[in-house]
Design a protein around this motif. Structure first.
Motif: not given
Length: 440
Positions: A125-130
């Motif tokens: 669930x880690x955001x791609x942007x991060x």
């Protein structure tokens, strides 16, 4: 040795490469038993699932030169082959012949990424942007004005479920991402629209190579071996010199040279290997799903996450509602659950189907993998014809063939049409239960 990892990723934590080496090198025996060719299985001989004469007739009927088939049940993997590996050289098809896996690569990549991130204490669930910022990527996300929140909503899980909302023409941007800043356009809100596109797994690979560096493909190779894939390669550059590749064929008769069909898009379509080796992988994944105490290299909780199916709106209104896990279609064939994916590359067509839950998997996951060296309508027709035969032979519960016009299906020439035939035979092929209609 396979229990070394455990549910929490094992005691070595982020020392992924050392941990994989320990698991593999702690036992000199191959994890997946190499088998013989036509009609054989580990532990002894097995009669062919399809009569050999009939299999040859199917190839002749559709003008396809060769085919390799592997089926599995009760922990045994059997294989069968027919026709020519290379028509020009008159070399016969065998069980140890290599093929490109096409989109079936996405299932392997999804299992690998899930395991890798768990070891590094990162979530799907880690955001791609991060993650793009973490690896110092030149890529950046872009939306229409007022929809900037979508950037933070896009996660790795969306990529693996083809519900990222990314424009499909972004793949060339990823290929040149190291040179200058490039935008990735989010056209739809993440999680709302299903659109199978290479861009999702290209971006996933870009992120994973940023996290793992130059060792990423070596790590993936060891992971595949630990999952029973002893006759596979994650990259064309890593294929052993002594293996025999099948030559592919276009409908007009032109040949795809042996070993030249694999791409550099490893996570998306670029893996290759034998059909029986992929069958071993499906047994490992299905067994991990079924048993919390399994000694599989894939933890039970991660197998559950990979095979949890969700529904999304199809991009084309006339299409059946797609149901996707991580890197694989996952459908109910009540009381069974079935996963499948397709191999669609230049000169080749194929697929796998695996029953991993329900009465027809009581003795372990069951199903088959099949790839032929013909493309276009010829290759699709062979796979469609053979899939019907195999599904009837397996006789799983929850498959209602009266729902499918198989006479019309025999004329199917595209994989999208073939998908409709396969979906239509499943008891929930058109109307997934309300409980399963969740955001992906």
């Amino acid at each position: 040795s396979l229990s070394y990892w455990g549910e929490n990723g094992g005691p070595l934590g982020e020392c992924w490469d050392k941990c994989v080496l320990l698991v593999i090198e702690s036992d000199n025996r191959p994890i997946a038993t190499n088998m013989g060719c036509r009609g054989t299985k580990s532990g002894g001989s097995s009669p062919p699932l399809v009569p050999e004469v009939e299999l040859e007739q199917i190839l002749t009927q559709y003008g396809v030169h060769g085919i390799s088939l592997s089926w599995f049940e009760a922990g045994h993997v059997s294989c069968q082959s027919a026709g020519w590996r290379d028509l020009g050289k008159k070399t016969s098809m065998r069980a140890d012949v290599w093929f490109p896996y096409g989109a079936m690569s996405q299932t392997v990549a999804s299992v690998f990424v899930t395991r890798y991130l768990a070891v590094r204490k990162l979530s799907l669930e880690t955001p791609v942007v991060l993650l793009l910022a973490k690896i110092g990527s030149k890529l950046f996300l872009r939306t229409k004005p007022g929809l900037e929140s979508w950037k933070k909503e896009l996660t790795l899980k969306h990529l693996m479920r083809h519900s990222s909302g990314l424009a499909p023409d972004c793949d060339m941007l990823i290929a040149g991402a190291q040179k200058v800043p490039k935008p990735l356009i989010i056209q739809n809100r993440p999680g709302e629209v299903f659109r199978a596109s290479e861009v999702n797994f290209l971006l996933l690979q870009h992120i994973m190579e940023g996290l793992g560096g130059s060792k990423t493909m070596d790590i993936l190779k060891r992971f595949m071996v630990a999952c029973g894939m002893t006759e596979t390669s994650p990259s064309q550059l890593m294929v052993p010199r002594n293996v025999d590749f099948a030559s592919g064929h276009f409908e007009d008769g032109k040949i795809v040279s042996a070993g030249k069909h694999a791409t550099k898009k490893e996570f998306s379509t670029g893996m290759s290997g034998t059909v029986r080796s992929f069958a071993h992988f499906l047994v490992v994944l299905g067994s991990a799903y079924q048993s919390p105490s399994s000694l599989s290299f894939v933890p039970h909780n991660e197998a559950n996450e990979i095979l949890a199916c969700s529904a999304a709106t199809p991009q084309n209104p006339g299409d059946l509602q797609p149901r996707f896990g991580l890197g694989a279609y996952v459908y109910n064939a009540s009381p069974n659950k079935i996963m499948f994916q397709f191999a669609d590359t230049q000169g080749f067509r194929g697929m796998y189907i695996s029953c991993f839950e329900g009465p027809d998997s009581k003795r372990g996951p069951s199903g088959f993998v099949v790839i032929c060296n013909g493309s276009g309508s010829n290759g699709v027709s062979v796979i469609c014809h053979l899939a019907r035969m195999l599904l009837l032979q397996l006789n799983w519960e929850g498959l209602d063939f009266s729902r499918v016009d198989w006479e019309a299906a025999s004329c199917v020439t595209t994989l999208s049409g073939f998908r409709k035939c396969i979906f239509g035979a499943f008891t929930d092929g058109k109307s997934p239960p309300e409980a399963d209609k969740v955001k992906v």
